[in-house]
Motif scaffolding. Structure first.
Motif, PDB file in Angstrom:
ATOM      1  N   GLN A  47      48.581  38.813  51.451  1.00 27.53           N
ATOM      2  CA  GLN A  47      47.921  38.244  50.272  1.00 27.53           C
ATOM      3  C   GLN A  47      46.750  39.109  49.830  1.00 27.53           C
ATOM      4  OE1 GLN A  47      48.639  35.750  48.254  1.00 27.53           O
ATOM      5  NE2 GLN A  47      50.469  35.214  49.373  1.00 27.53           N
ATOM      6  N   MET A  48      46.828  39.536  48.590  1.00 28.06           N
ATOM      7  CA  MET A  48      45.760  40.323  47.976  1.00 28.06           C
ATOM      8  C   MET A  48      45.458  39.673  46.628  1.00 28.06           C
ATOM      9  SD  MET A  48      45.254  42.678  50.225  1.00 28.06           S
ATOM     10  CE  MET A  48      44.371  43.991  49.447  1.00 28.06           C
ATOM     11  N   LYS A  49      44.602  40.293  45.847  1.00 25.04           N
ATOM     12  CA  LYS A  49      44.276  39.790  44.514  1.00 25.04           C
ATOM     13  C   LYS A  49      44.574  40.870  43.480  1.00 25.04           C
ATOM     14  CE  LYS A  49      42.518  35.801  45.725  1.00 25.04           C
ATOM     15  NZ  LYS A  49      42.813  34.500  45.190  1.00 25.04           N
ATOM     16  N   LEU A  50      44.958  40.413  42.301  1.00 22.03           N
ATOM     17  CA  LEU A  50      45.192  41.288  41.164  1.00 22.03           C
ATOM     18  C   LEU A  50      44.103  41.043  40.137  1.00 22.03           C
ATOM     19  CD1 LEU A  50      46.843  43.171  39.288  1.00 22.03           C
ATOM     20  CD2 LEU A  50      48.158  41.146  38.618  1.00 22.03           C
ATOM     21  N   LEU A  51      43.347  42.073  39.824  1.00 23.05           N
ATOM     22  CA  LEU A  51      42.300  42.013  38.814  1.00 23.05           C
ATOM     23  C   LEU A  51      42.875  42.593  37.530  1.00 23.05           C
ATOM     24  CD1 LEU A  51      39.203  41.565  38.260  1.00 23.05           C
ATOM     25  CD2 LEU A  51      38.957  44.016  38.743  1.00 23.05           C
ATOM     26  N   ARG A  52      42.730  41.853  36.438  1.00 28.65           N
ATOM     27  CA  ARG A  52      43.138  42.351  35.120  1.00 28.65           C
ATOM     28  C   ARG A  52      41.908  42.366  34.224  1.00 28.65           C
ATOM     29  NH1 ARG A  52      48.318  39.048  35.006  1.00 28.65           N
ATOM     30  NH2 ARG A  52      49.876  40.549  35.655  1.00 28.65           N
ATOM     31  N   ILE A  53      41.681  43.506  33.596  1.00 27.98           N
ATOM     32  CA  ILE A  53      40.559  43.674  32.682  1.00 27.98           C
ATOM     33  C   ILE A  53      41.138  44.018  31.314  1.00 27.98           C
ATOM     34  CG2 ILE A  53      38.470  44.981  32.167  1.00 27.98           C
ATOM     35  CD1 ILE A  53      38.325  45.600  35.214  1.00 27.98           C
ATOM     36  N   TYR A  54      40.847  43.179  30.339  1.00 28.92           N
ATOM     37  CA  TYR A  54      41.364  43.363  28.986  1.00 28.92           C
ATOM     38  C   TYR A  54      40.289  44.001  28.107  1.00 28.92           C
ATOM     39  CZ  TYR A  54      45.028  40.114  30.430  1.00 28.92           C
ATOM     40  OH  TYR A  54      46.072  39.507  31.087  1.00 28.92           O
ATOM     41  N   THR A  55      40.662  45.032  27.394  1.00 25.79           N
ATOM     42  CA  THR A  55      39.766  45.702  26.460  1.00 25.79           C
ATOM     43  C   THR A  55      40.621  46.267  25.334  1.00 25.79           C
ATOM     44  OG1 THR A  55      37.960  47.325  26.274  1.00 25.79           O
ATOM     45  CG2 THR A  55      39.754  47.874  27.775  1.00 25.79           C
ATOM     46  N   ASP A  56      40.082  47.183  24.563  1.00 26.12           N
ATOM     47  CA  ASP A  56      40.919  47.828  23.556  1.00 26.12           C
ATOM     48  C   ASP A  56      40.630  49.315  23.513  1.00 26.12           C
ATOM     49  OD1 ASP A  56      39.058  48.406  21.154  1.00 26.12           O
ATOM     50  OD2 ASP A  56      38.696  46.282  21.552  1.00 26.12           O
ATOM     51  N   GLU A  57      41.552  50.042  22.949  1.00 28.39           N
ATOM     52  CA  GLU A  57      41.497  51.494  22.937  1.00 28.39           C
ATOM     53  C   GLU A  57      40.286  52.035  22.175  1.00 28.39           C
ATOM     54  OE1 GLU A  57      44.739  55.036  22.079  1.00 28.39           O
ATOM     55  OE2 GLU A  57      45.009  53.087  21.149  1.00 28.39           O
ATOM     56  N   VAL A 114      44.390  47.136  25.604  1.00 33.00           N
ATOM     57  CA  VAL A 114      44.535  47.864  26.860  1.00 33.00           C
ATOM     58  C   VAL A 114      44.246  46.907  28.005  1.00 33.00           C
ATOM     59  CG1 VAL A 114      43.659  49.789  28.247  1.00 33.00           C
ATOM     60  CG2 VAL A 114      43.805  50.014  25.767  1.00 33.00           C
ATOM     61  N   ILE A 115      45.048  47.008  29.063  1.00 34.35           N
ATOM     62  CA  ILE A 115      44.830  46.209  30.266  1.00 34.35           C
ATOM     63  C   ILE A 115      44.704  47.162  31.451  1.00 34.35           C
ATOM     64  CG2 ILE A 115      45.784  44.463  31.831  1.00 34.35           C
ATOM     65  CD1 ILE A 115      47.485  43.522  29.395  1.00 34.35           C
ATOM     66  N   VAL A 116      43.659  46.966  32.246  1.00 40.51           N
ATOM     67  CA  VAL A 116      43.493  47.721  33.484  1.00 40.51           C
ATOM     68  C   VAL A 116      43.830  46.763  34.623  1.00 40.51           C
ATOM     69  CG1 VAL A 116      41.933  49.060  34.940  1.00 40.51           C
ATOM     70  CG2 VAL A 116      41.645  49.094  32.445  1.00 40.51           C
ATOM     71  N   GLU A 117      44.785  47.162  35.470  1.00 43.11           N
ATOM     72  CA  GLU A 117      45.173  46.334  36.620  1.00 43.11           C
ATOM     73  C   GLU A 117      44.773  47.023  37.911  1.00 43.11           C
ATOM     74  OE1 GLU A 117      48.965  43.799  35.032  1.00 43.11           O
ATOM     75  OE2 GLU A 117      49.355  45.396  36.461  1.00 43.11           O
ATOM     76  N   ILE A 118      44.191  46.236  38.828  1.00 40.74           N
ATOM     77  CA  ILE A 118      43.751  46.751  40.122  1.00 40.74           C
ATOM     78  C   ILE A 118      44.110  45.714  41.182  1.00 40.74           C
ATOM     79  CG2 ILE A 118      41.796  47.560  41.503  1.00 40.74           C
ATOM     80  CD1 ILE A 118      40.318  48.025  38.791  1.00 40.74           C
ATOM     81  N   VAL A 119      44.739  46.149  42.275  1.00 40.46           N
ATOM     82  CA  VAL A 119      45.055  45.262  43.389  1.00 40.46           C
ATOM     83  C   VAL A 119      44.213  45.687  44.589  1.00 40.46           C
ATOM     84  CG1 VAL A 119      46.851  44.477  44.987  1.00 40.46           C
ATOM     85  CG2 VAL A 119      47.414  44.874  42.579  1.00 40.46           C
ATOM     86  N   ASP A 120      43.526  44.718  45.183  1.00 37.47           N
ATOM     87  CA  ASP A 120      42.710  44.985  46.369  1.00 37.47           C
ATOM     88  C   ASP A 120      42.278  43.647  46.956  1.00 37.47           C
ATOM     89  OD1 ASP A 120      40.899  46.210  48.302  1.00 37.47           O
ATOM     90  OD2 ASP A 120      40.817  47.924  46.947  1.00 37.47           O
ATOM     91  N   GLU A 121      41.374  43.675  47.911  1.00 41.15           N
ATOM     92  CA  GLU A 121      40.850  42.451  48.512  1.00 41.15           C
ATOM     93  C   GLU A 121      39.907  41.755  47.537  1.00 41.15           C
ATOM     94  OE1 GLU A 121      38.963  43.817  52.058  1.00 41.15           O
ATOM     95  OE2 GLU A 121      40.857  44.414  52.974  1.00 41.15           O
ATOM     96  N   GLU A 122      39.862  40.432  47.602  1.00 37.25           N
ATOM     97  CA  GLU A 122      39.083  39.647  46.638  1.00 37.25           C
ATOM     98  C   GLU A 122      37.608  40.036  46.611  1.00 37.25           C
ATOM     99  OE1 GLU A 122      38.084  35.053  45.339  1.00 37.25           O
ATOM    100  OE2 GLU A 122      39.465  35.411  47.002  1.00 37.25           O
ATOM    101  N   THR A 123      36.976  40.180  47.756  1.00 38.35           N
ATOM    102  CA  THR A 123      35.540  40.485  47.763  1.00 38.35           C
ATOM    103  C   THR A 123      35.259  41.846  47.131  1.00 38.35           C
ATOM    104  OG1 THR A 123      35.710  41.309  50.029  1.00 38.35           O
ATOM    105  CG2 THR A 123      34.991  39.037  49.748  1.00 38.35           C
ATOM    106  N   ARG A 124      36.121  42.822  47.400  1.00 34.19           N
ATOM    107  CA  ARG A 124      35.942  44.156  46.812  1.00 34.19           C
ATOM    108  C   ARG A 124      36.096  44.103  45.297  1.00 34.19           C
ATOM    109  NH1 ARG A 124      36.280  48.744  49.607  1.00 34.19           N
ATOM    110  NH2 ARG A 124      37.844  49.677  48.239  1.00 34.19           N
ATOM    111  N   LEU A 125      37.054  43.310  44.822  1.00 34.48           N
ATOM    112  CA  LEU A 125      37.274  43.189  43.381  1.00 34.48           C
ATOM    113  C   LEU A 125      36.126  42.464  42.696  1.00 34.48           C
ATOM    114  CD1 LEU A 125      41.097  42.452  43.308  1.00 34.48           C
ATOM    115  CD2 LEU A 125      39.937  44.602  42.729  1.00 34.48           C
TER     116      LEU A 125
END
Length: 111
Positions: free
Chosen positions: A4-14, A66-77
């Protein structure tokens, strides 16, 4: 990094900039500097948010969502998100549970 990890999604635009760099580039660079497991930047064909403005690619204007996706541990995210407070034009940021089934071959060598 497995299970189990977490997926962080950050929405922005170009069209969003921080100094002379695009916001999504700054986020990706900072993710690497934070030693996160990895980041992927996705360009949407079309998108909109709180406003009625539709982000899309035009001949004379690049304004895609634009979406930036990052998978890692919750505390790090969560720590990483806190480090982005100085960036303008970040829209929605989400965090959800994911299960990592397969890692890349060099994942064991990452610190």
């Amino acid at each position: 990094m497995s299970g189990q990890m977490k997926l962080l999604r950050i929405y922005t635009d170009e069209a969003a900039y921080f100094g002379d760099r695009k916001v999504f580039e700054v986020i990706a660079i900072r993710a690497r500097e934070a030693n996160l497991a990895g980041a992927t930047v996705l360009m949407a064909l079309i998108g909109f948010g709180r406003t009625a403005h539709v982000h899309t690619r035009h001949i004379l204007n690049d304004d895609q969502s634009v979406i930036v996706e990052i998978v890692d541990e919750e505390t790090r995210l969560r720590d990483f998100v806190a480090s982005l407070a100085d960036l303008p034009d970040i829209g929605l940021i989400t965090l959800e549970a994911v299960e990592v089934l397969v890692r890349g071959p060099d994942a064991a060598t990452r610190a």
